[in-house]
Scaffold this active site. Structure first.
Site, PDB file in Angstrom:
ATOM      1  N   HIS A 113      -7.884  -0.832  -5.071  1.00  0.00           N
ATOM      2  CA  HIS A 113      -9.307  -1.107  -4.813  1.00  0.00           C
ATOM      3  C   HIS A 113      -9.889  -1.972  -5.931  1.00  0.00           C
ATOM      4  CE1 HIS A 113      -8.761   2.728  -2.487  1.00  0.00           C
ATOM      5  NE2 HIS A 113      -9.385   1.998  -1.589  1.00  0.00           N
ATOM      6  N   MET A 166     -12.803   4.144   1.669  1.00  0.00           N
ATOM      7  CA  MET A 166     -13.019   5.555   2.013  1.00  0.00           C
ATOM      8  C   MET A 166     -12.935   6.412   0.750  1.00  0.00           C
ATOM      9  SD  MET A 166     -11.422   6.092   5.751  1.00  0.00           S
ATOM     10  CE  MET A 166      -9.721   6.202   5.264  1.00  0.00           C
ATOM     11  N   LYS A 212      -2.219  -4.575   2.653  1.00  0.00           N
ATOM     12  CA  LYS A 212      -1.344  -3.435   2.961  1.00  0.00           C
ATOM     13  C   LYS A 212      -1.668  -2.937   4.376  1.00  0.00           C
ATOM     14  CE  LYS A 212      -1.953   0.751   1.247  1.00  0.00           C
ATOM     15  NZ  LYS A 212      -2.089   1.645   2.421  1.00  0.00           N
TER      16      LYS A 212
HETATM   17  O1  PAF Z   1      -9.262   0.811   4.808  1.00  0.00           O
HETATM   18  C1  PAF Z   1     -10.156   1.676   4.739  1.00  0.00           C
HETATM   19  O2  PAF Z   1     -10.412   2.275   3.688  1.00  0.00           O
HETATM   20  C2  PAF Z   1     -10.950   2.024   6.004  1.00  0.00           C
HETATM   21  O3  PAF Z   1     -10.163   1.912   7.138  1.00  0.00           O
HETATM   22  C3  PAF Z   1     -12.244   1.218   6.146  1.00  0.00           C
HETATM   23  C4  PAF Z   1     -11.954  -0.278   6.269  1.00  0.00           C
HETATM   24  C5  PAF Z   1     -13.129   1.450   4.940  1.00  0.00           C
HETATM   25  C6  PAF Z   1     -13.016   1.620   7.405  1.00  0.00           C
HETATM   26  O4  PAF Z   1     -13.401   2.956   7.358  1.00  0.00           O
END
Ligand code: PAF
Length: 277
Positions: A30, A23, A145
């Protein structure tokens, strides 16, 4: 790196690919997912990121409004990490105005975040299923997490026979143990300094294993004690639960693989973490 900002750009997508759904507000956690995706994709495959702040998974409009938005730096991070393509649809394009289909999980979403954030996992499953459908990745990578999210997505794939391999990646932490999260950016300095207590509380409870403790209440009491002892006034436990690691149902006793998981509120900033027992 290709930037696909619309569903219409998708035919350009490199394949076969490993998808990292996000998101945005990307951080080192990430980056670890992108690195794992690169290893899974190997030389011939491509790594694809989606950055989509999914409105359907927010139960509170203020939480969605306050969620950090950092698209420019996110795209630069993806570029630096060798991501091959980034998909950034707008919510208006992704969901037609009168869309009326949602994907609902009915067992694993009963406890933990599912109990305190109504509709959250319906929103997650709907977005992830649609991302899988339009991007057609061979594999996708998620962080541990969000353990409940990972377990539910594995179910989604199993129950709907989706041809996507799901990989779970270990949580990346700050030196003081706080799990990396986009929400950490919203903590005030006092709360940020205090937030390492979440990890300490979960580890202190897990250490009870060595004493042969089997009662869930023993683990919960230990974690609760460490979460609340000398805590700043803004801290509240949203939930603290001990569940079966497979089906995420509450356990009265720890006899097999279990998960101790919590969500803690510092004022209105909600942090989650978990430990396997
Ligand atoms: O973990 C996230 O960032 C969100 O829940 C996801 C998996 C991208 C779904 O919108």
């Amino acid at each position: 790196m290709r930037h696909l900002s619309s569903l219409a750009d998708i035919p350009d997508m490199p394949a076969p690919s490993v998808l990292v759904p996000t998101m945005g507000a990307l951080h080192e956690g990430h980056a670890a997912l992108f690195r794992a995706a690169r290893e899974i994709a190997d030389k011939d495959g491509s790594v694809l990121a989606s950055i989509f702040l999914n409105p359907l998974q927010f139960d509170r409009p203020d939480d969605l409004a306050d969620y950090p938005r950092t698209l420019e730096t996110d795209l630069a991070l993806c570029e630096n990490l060798g991501v091959d393509a980034v998909f950034t649809p707008s919510p208006v394009e992704f969901y037609t105005a009168d869309h009326s289909i949602m994907v609902r999980e009915t067992l694993l979403s009963r406890n933990l975040c599912g109990a305190t954030r109504p509709g959250h996992f319906e929103g997650v499953c709907t977005a992830v299923l649609k991302l899988f459908h339009v991007l057609r990745p061979a594999a996708a990578v998620f962080g541990k997490k969000d353990y409940q999210q990972l377990a539910i997505i594995r179910r989604l794939v199993r129950d709907l026979s989706l041809p996507v391999d799901i990989h779970g990646i270990e949580t990346v932490r700050e030196p003081d143990g706080l799990a990396l999260s986009s929400r950490n950016l919203s903590l005030d300095p006092e709360h940020r300094a205090d937030a390492s207590r979440i990890r300490r509380a979960l580890l202190a409870a897990r250490d009870l294993r060595e004493t042969g403790e089997q009662r869930s209440e023993g683990y919960l009491q230990a974690a609760r004690h460490h979460l609340l002892q000398d805590a700043p006034p803004g801290l509240k436990i949203d939930y603290l639960e001990l569940v079966d690691r497979e089906n995420l149902q509450l356990l009265p006793k720890v006899a097999g693989p279990a998960l101790l998981a919590t969500a803690v509120l510092y004022d209105d900033v909600r942090l989650i973490d978990n430990v396997e027992i």
